[in-house]
Design a protein around this motif. Structure first.
Motif, mmCIF file in Angstrom:
data_model
loop_
_atom_site.group_PDB
_atom_site.id
_atom_site.type_symbol
_atom_site.label_atom_id
_atom_site.label_comp_id
_atom_site.label_asym_id
_atom_site.label_seq_id
_atom_site.Cartn_x
_atom_site.Cartn_y
_atom_site.Cartn_z
ATOM 1 N N MET B 221 54.695 39.458 39.295
ATOM 2 C CA MET B 221 55.114 38.939 37.878
ATOM 3 C C MET B 221 54.341 37.710 37.379
ATOM 4 O O MET B 221 53.886 38.020 36.223
ATOM 5 C CB MET B 221 56.729 38.902 37.730
ATOM 6 N N LEU B 222 54.608 36.770 38.176
ATOM 7 C CA LEU B 222 54.119 35.664 37.812
ATOM 8 C C LEU B 222 52.420 35.616 37.742
ATOM 9 O O LEU B 222 51.856 34.993 36.604
ATOM 10 C CB LEU B 222 54.535 34.479 38.944
ATOM 11 N N ALA B 223 51.855 36.561 38.602
ATOM 12 C CA ALA B 223 50.514 36.530 38.450
ATOM 13 C C ALA B 223 50.025 37.357 37.300
ATOM 14 O O ALA B 223 49.086 36.810 36.919
ATOM 15 C CB ALA B 223 49.896 37.467 39.849
ATOM 16 N N ALA B 224 51.036 38.052 36.776
ATOM 17 C CA ALA B 224 50.506 38.831 35.630
ATOM 18 C C ALA B 224 50.569 37.916 34.195
ATOM 19 O O ALA B 224 49.729 37.720 33.458
ATOM 20 C CB ALA B 224 51.523 40.059 35.402
ATOM 21 N N TYR B 225 51.739 37.019 34.353
ATOM 22 C CA TYR B 225 51.878 36.029 33.379
ATOM 23 C C TYR B 225 50.503 35.162 33.294
ATOM 24 O O TYR B 225 50.027 34.759 32.366
ATOM 25 C CB TYR B 225 53.051 34.987 33.465
ATOM 26 N N SER B 226 50.093 34.698 34.841
ATOM 27 C CA SER B 226 49.092 33.734 34.861
ATOM 28 C C SER B 226 47.858 34.145 34.141
ATOM 29 O O SER B 226 46.898 33.586 33.651
ATOM 30 C CB SER B 226 49.019 33.476 36.263
#
Lengths: 202, 237
Positions: B221-226
């Motif tokens: 999830m955080l990678a997608a935001y990143s």
């Protein structure tokens, strides 16, 4: 590496890898563009789904970029990349197994529904035949599928496959033989009338 | 060489895996024995079928123009970690996004999130951290520490998500202001990529909130935001 997997001119590989390792993005892009298709073919052969194969190849290149400094012999770039792709694909297969999503015949679909027709010297590759081949490949045990895709479909030599998989050449030959027998039985009716008298044995 | 022996070597011969001497003997046998020669021909036909299948696949799976950009976007997450000083190689040397040009708040959020990503990834809770020796604890103490550790990680993830959302808001405003002066094709391309990333955020977010104790889902999830921050930074700069 011989055959269709010989992707950059042999003597150019260490140079391109060295440039990529030094941070030359264009060099890494060259590697990416050259190996993308064969790696996608391998991933598709293993997993049977186009979108997933493309994602796995992307993941392969992300990891490869990160590990570029750790490659021991730049001359074996292709085998090294296939080795990373193999790990990525195996992890995906494990995840599917964990979610109880075994590779099914329904999932094995042609990469594209268009019928490419007959090539000048190739067999007619109809949509039905492609589905049958995909289904037959999916029914192979993973290790047999791996060696079959790398050897017969990607044209890789035994030594390179041994580098990729870590298996001995003897084991690879045995697995390949069994894979051929299995596929022959599954695809007998598509191999032409000549095969029908062979009982699936060569 | 007898037929039986030749047939047992046929695949190796076909695969080019026989030594020269044995290959010569097989070849000589095939020239003289029509039955074995027929088997060899069938083996070649069979291989041709699979090679043709692979050629058709590779033709269809050929590189799409946007594939490199997608790869670069995917490398964004690793790039963020490289900026935190952990990764070797090309990422560290690729051009840094122009975070400093786009406002202190967004940059601080991005850096903070990168640090959180690293912390989450290598937190003992994630089960893959550096092997630091931990003091011996009783079972109850260990369970209590584990629970606190999980709560702390969940709080970090929540904070990281909020920081990403804040960074995305700031960057989106900058991008919206710049759009009229930008090349229409470029804007269209970025918007296509943004839509794909938004879908990824939606999917990974749903997966994470369904199973918040799975560290991999948090990282996805955080990678997608990143990736969205990376893309917006690129457009903003």
């Amino acid at each position: 590496m011989k055959g269709r997997c010989e992707l950059l001119v042999e003597e150019a590989i260490p140079t391109v890898v060295a440039r990529a390792r030094a941070g030359d993005e264009e060099a890494y892009r060259r590697i990416f563009e050259r190996y993308y298709g064969p790696l996608c073919g391998f991933a598709f052969g293993m997993i049977g789904n186009r979108a997933e194969a493309e994602e796995l190849v992307q993941e392969t290149f992300v990891r490869a970029c990160r590990k570029l400094d750790s490659m021991r012999d730049d001359r074996h770039l292709a085998a090294w990349l296939f080795g990373i792709a193999r790990n990525v694909v195996r992890e995906a297969i494990r995840r599917k197994a964990g979610r109880r999503e075994a590779l099914s015949l329904e999932e094995v679909q042609p990469a594209d529904r268009r019928d490419p027709g007959e090539g000048p010297d190739g067999p007619v590759m109809t949509g039905e035949l492609r589905r049958e081949i995909g289904g037959a490949l999916a029914s192979l045990p993973e290790e047999m599928r791996e060696v079959f895709v790398l050897k017969v479909m990607s044209g890789m030599g035994y030594r390179d496959i041994s580098r990729v998989t870590g298996s001995s050449v003897g084991k690879l030959k045995t697995d390949l033989h069994r894979a051929r027998l299995h596929l022959r039985r599954r695809l007998l009716r598509y191999m032409g009338a000549d095969f029908r008298g062979t009982g699936g044995e060569s | 060489m007898k037929c039986r022996r030749v047939l047992s070597l046929l695949e190796s011969y076909h695969d080019g895996a026989l030594g020269r001497r044995r290959a010569d003997r097989v070849r000589a046998h095939l020239a003289a024995c029509s039955s074995c020669a027929r088997q060899f021909e069938l083996l070649e036909k069979e291989s041709a079928l699979f090679r043709r299948y692979m050629e058709v696949l590779e033709g269809e799976l050929r590189l799409q123009p946007e594939a490199w950009d997608k790869l670069r976007a995917a490398m964004g997450e690793a790039d963020a970690r490289a900026r935190a000083g952990r990764l070797p190689g090309i990422f560290r040397r690729l051009p840094l996004p122009a975070a400093r040009q786009i406002g202190l708040a967004a940059a601080v959020a991005v850096i903070s999130v990168a640090a959180t990503l690293v912390a989450v990834r290598f937190h003992p809770w994630a089960g893959r951290g550096p092997a630091e020796p931990e003091p011996l604890q009783s079972g109850a103490q260990s369970a209590g520490t584990g629970q606190r550790s999980l709560e702390s990680a969940l709080a970090s993830i929540k904070r990281a998500e909020q920081e990403y959302q804040q960074a995305i808001r700031i960057l989106s405003e900058i991008v919206e202001k710049r759009k009229p002066s930008m090349d229409a094709a470029l804007v269209a391309e970025f918007e296509r990529n943004l839509r794909a990333i938004d879908q990824a955020i939606e999917a990974t977010r749903a997966a994470y909130y369904a199973r918040p104790s799975d560290p991999d889902l948090a990282i996805f999830m955080l990678a997608a935001y990143s990736r969205k921050v990376e893309l917006l930074e690129e457009l903003a700069s």
